[in-house]
Design a protein around this motif. Structure first.
Motif, PDB file in Angstrom:
ATOM      1  N   UNK A 149       0.831  -1.204   0.000  1.00  9.61           N
ATOM      2  CA  UNK A 149       0.000   0.000   0.000  1.00  9.61           C
ATOM      3  C   UNK A 149       0.869   1.259   0.000  1.00  9.61           C
ATOM      4  N   UNK A 150       1.990   1.208   0.734  1.00  7.24           N
ATOM      5  CA  UNK A 150       2.914   2.344   0.740  1.00  7.24           C
ATOM      6  C   UNK A 150       3.499   2.558  -0.655  1.00  7.24           C
ATOM      7  N   UNK A 151       3.847   1.457  -1.323  1.00  9.75           N
ATOM      8  CA  UNK A 151       4.389   1.562  -2.674  1.00  9.75           C
ATOM      9  C   UNK A 151       3.369   2.182  -3.623  1.00  9.75           C
ATOM     10  N   UNK A 152       2.123   1.714  -3.534  1.00 13.43           N
ATOM     11  CA  UNK A 152       1.067   2.259  -4.387  1.00 13.43           C
ATOM     12  C   UNK A 152       0.848   3.735  -4.101  1.00 13.43           C
ATOM     13  N   UNK A 153       0.844   4.079  -2.813  1.00 17.16           N
ATOM     14  CA  UNK A 153       0.688   5.479  -2.436  1.00 17.16           C
ATOM     15  C   UNK A 153       1.837   6.323  -2.988  1.00 17.16           C
ATOM     16  N   UNK A 190       8.299  16.629  -6.067  1.00 16.89           N
ATOM     17  CA  UNK A 190       9.121  15.592  -6.686  1.00 16.89           C
ATOM     18  C   UNK A 190       9.811  14.735  -5.630  1.00 16.89           C
ATOM     19  N   UNK A 191      10.429  15.354  -4.648  1.00 12.98           N
ATOM     20  CA  UNK A 191      11.143  14.608  -3.620  1.00 12.98           C
ATOM     21  C   UNK A 191      10.202  13.785  -2.762  1.00 12.98           C
ATOM     22  N   UNK A 192       9.012  14.328  -2.468  1.00 14.19           N
ATOM     23  CA  UNK A 192       8.042  13.565  -1.679  1.00 14.19           C
ATOM     24  C   UNK A 192       7.618  12.289  -2.389  1.00 14.19           C
ATOM     25  N   UNK A 193       7.323  12.399  -3.690  1.00 16.90           N
ATOM     26  CA  UNK A 193       6.923  11.216  -4.450  1.00 16.90           C
ATOM     27  C   UNK A 193       8.042  10.205  -4.564  1.00 16.90           C
ATOM     28  N   UNK A 194       9.270  10.677  -4.860  1.00 16.99           N
ATOM     29  CA  UNK A 194      10.401   9.770  -5.001  1.00 16.99           C
ATOM     30  C   UNK A 194      10.709   9.058  -3.696  1.00 16.99           C
ATOM     31  N   UNK A 195      10.617   9.755  -2.580  1.00 18.24           N
ATOM     32  CA  UNK A 195      10.908   9.146  -1.283  1.00 18.24           C
ATOM     33  C   UNK A 195       9.922   8.033  -0.951  1.00 18.24           C
ATOM     34  N   UNK A 196       8.642   8.274  -1.193  1.00 24.06           N
ATOM     35  CA  UNK A 196       7.650   7.233  -0.912  1.00 24.06           C
ATOM     36  C   UNK A 196       7.828   6.023  -1.827  1.00 24.06           C
ATOM     37  N   UNK A 202      12.071  -0.505  -1.106  1.00 23.10           N
ATOM     38  CA  UNK A 202      12.854  -1.110  -0.019  1.00 23.10           C
ATOM     39  C   UNK A 202      11.970  -2.031   0.818  1.00 23.10           C
ATOM     40  N   UNK A 203      10.746  -1.581   1.069  1.00 21.83           N
ATOM     41  CA  UNK A 203       9.819  -2.391   1.849  1.00 21.83           C
ATOM     42  C   UNK A 203       9.500  -3.716   1.189  1.00 21.83           C
ATOM     43  N   UNK A 204       9.415  -3.750  -0.147  1.00 25.12           N
ATOM     44  CA  UNK A 204       9.154  -5.003  -0.853  1.00 25.12           C
ATOM     45  C   UNK A 204      10.272  -6.007  -0.597  1.00 25.12           C
ATOM     46  N   UNK A 205      11.513  -5.523  -0.619  1.00 25.98           N
ATOM     47  CA  UNK A 205      12.647  -6.413  -0.331  1.00 25.98           C
ATOM     48  C   UNK A 205      12.636  -6.866   1.128  1.00 25.98           C
ATOM     49  N   UNK A 206      12.322  -5.952   2.026  1.00 27.58           N
ATOM     50  CA  UNK A 206      12.247  -6.306   3.447  1.00 27.58           C
ATOM     51  C   UNK A 206      11.145  -7.341   3.678  1.00 27.58           C
ATOM     52  N   UNK A 207      10.028  -7.192   2.974  1.00 32.00           N
ATOM     53  CA  UNK A 207       8.939  -8.156   3.106  1.00 32.00           C
ATOM     54  C   UNK A 207       9.357  -9.543   2.653  1.00 32.00           C
ATOM     55  N   UNK A 208      10.112  -9.620   1.550  1.00 35.42           N
ATOM     56  CA  UNK A 208      10.577 -10.925   1.084  1.00 35.42           C
ATOM     57  C   UNK A 208      11.557 -11.541   2.084  1.00 35.42           C
ATOM     58  N   UNK A 209      12.438 -10.712   2.626  1.00 38.96           N
ATOM     59  CA  UNK A 209      13.369 -11.204   3.649  1.00 38.96           C
ATOM     60  C   UNK A 209      12.602 -11.703   4.868  1.00 38.96           C
TER      61      UNK A 209
END
Length: 239
Positions: A149-153, A190-196, A202-209
């Motif tokens: 959901x964070x990625x989609x946001x 721009x920075x707000x969108x890129x950061x999210x 990063x969260x997707x990789x953490x989720x797989x780990x």
């Protein structure tokens, strides 16, 4: 788990006396008909207060939205066969949310419905704070959907940021802005969108780990046909 090697089935039940013990007969009947897991499910929540009923039902709905497979209005009143317990022992994780983990084991299952009685004695030790903690444990133990959901946001905000940048540039050319406003707005969006988006990736990789660390079994074999094949081959040789 202590009884899995010494019994055919186990039935877990809360000690507050609210669950109907007569439902065990129906559970055993369902087991004899071939079900390895039988869930005790409340048919209604008339004995609960309005607040308790709304929060409890919202809890199950929230878990469903987050991708956690649970049985609606089922707590910890269930029958499990020794086969299920043997496979469940292969789940080595420490943070255990049984209501969502038992369905992961698989096997044939069904539900038995019963009416829950008033509490015989004592008071509930699950206030709203503990209910919220239970919901949080259930979601974080079995789902990475919040990360998705964070990625989609992030992508949505990045898209809106791009639109905002175009709007800021057009407004600047039309002379409708204060000096420095357009560049500041562009950078912030721009920075707000890129950061999210970056946090989501990063969260997707953490989720797989996270799921790799749990070391859950990839599959569970319910029945093997090896002996059946050998039996058929022997019959062919005899003929």
């Amino acid at each position: 788990m202590e009884a899995k090697d010494r019994c055919d089935i186990t039935i877990s039940i809360d000690c507050d006396g609210q669950d109907d013990i007569n439902a065990m007969d129906a559970m055993i009947d369902a087991y004899l008909e071939g079900c390895e897991i039988v869930y005790g499910v409340r048919s209604r929540r008339d004995t609960d207060t309005w607040f308790k009923r709304v929060t409890a039902e919202s809890f199950y709905k929230l878990l469903h939205v987050m991708g956690v497979e649970t049985v609606f209005n089922h707590a910890d009143y269930r029958l499990m066969s020794s086969r299920v317990l043997q496979e469940f022992a292969n789940f080595k994780e420490v943070n255990i949310f049984l209501r969502g983990m038992v369905p992961l084991v698989g096997f044939k299952s069904t539900s038995v419905y019963y009416e829950r009685n008033e509490r015989i004695a004592g008071e509930s030790h699950y206030p709203l704070k503990k209910m919220l903690a239970l919901a949080f444990d259930g979601i974080t133990s079995l789902s990475v959907r919040p990360i998705q959901m964070i990625t989609t946001l992030g992508f949505a905000i990045a898209f809106l940021s791009f639109v905002g940048i175009l709007w800021a540039i057009i407004s600047a050319f039309q002379g409708h802005t204060v000096a420095g406003w357009a560049s500041t707005t562009c950078l912030v969006c721009f920075m707000g969108g890129i950061q999210l988006v970056s946090i989501g990736v990063i969260g997707e990789y953490v989720g797989k780990i996270y799921f790799e660390v749990k070391q859950r079994p990839r599959y569970i074999i319910s029945e093997r046909t090896e002996n059946i094949i050998k039996h058929v081959d022997n019959e062919r040789k005899i003929k």
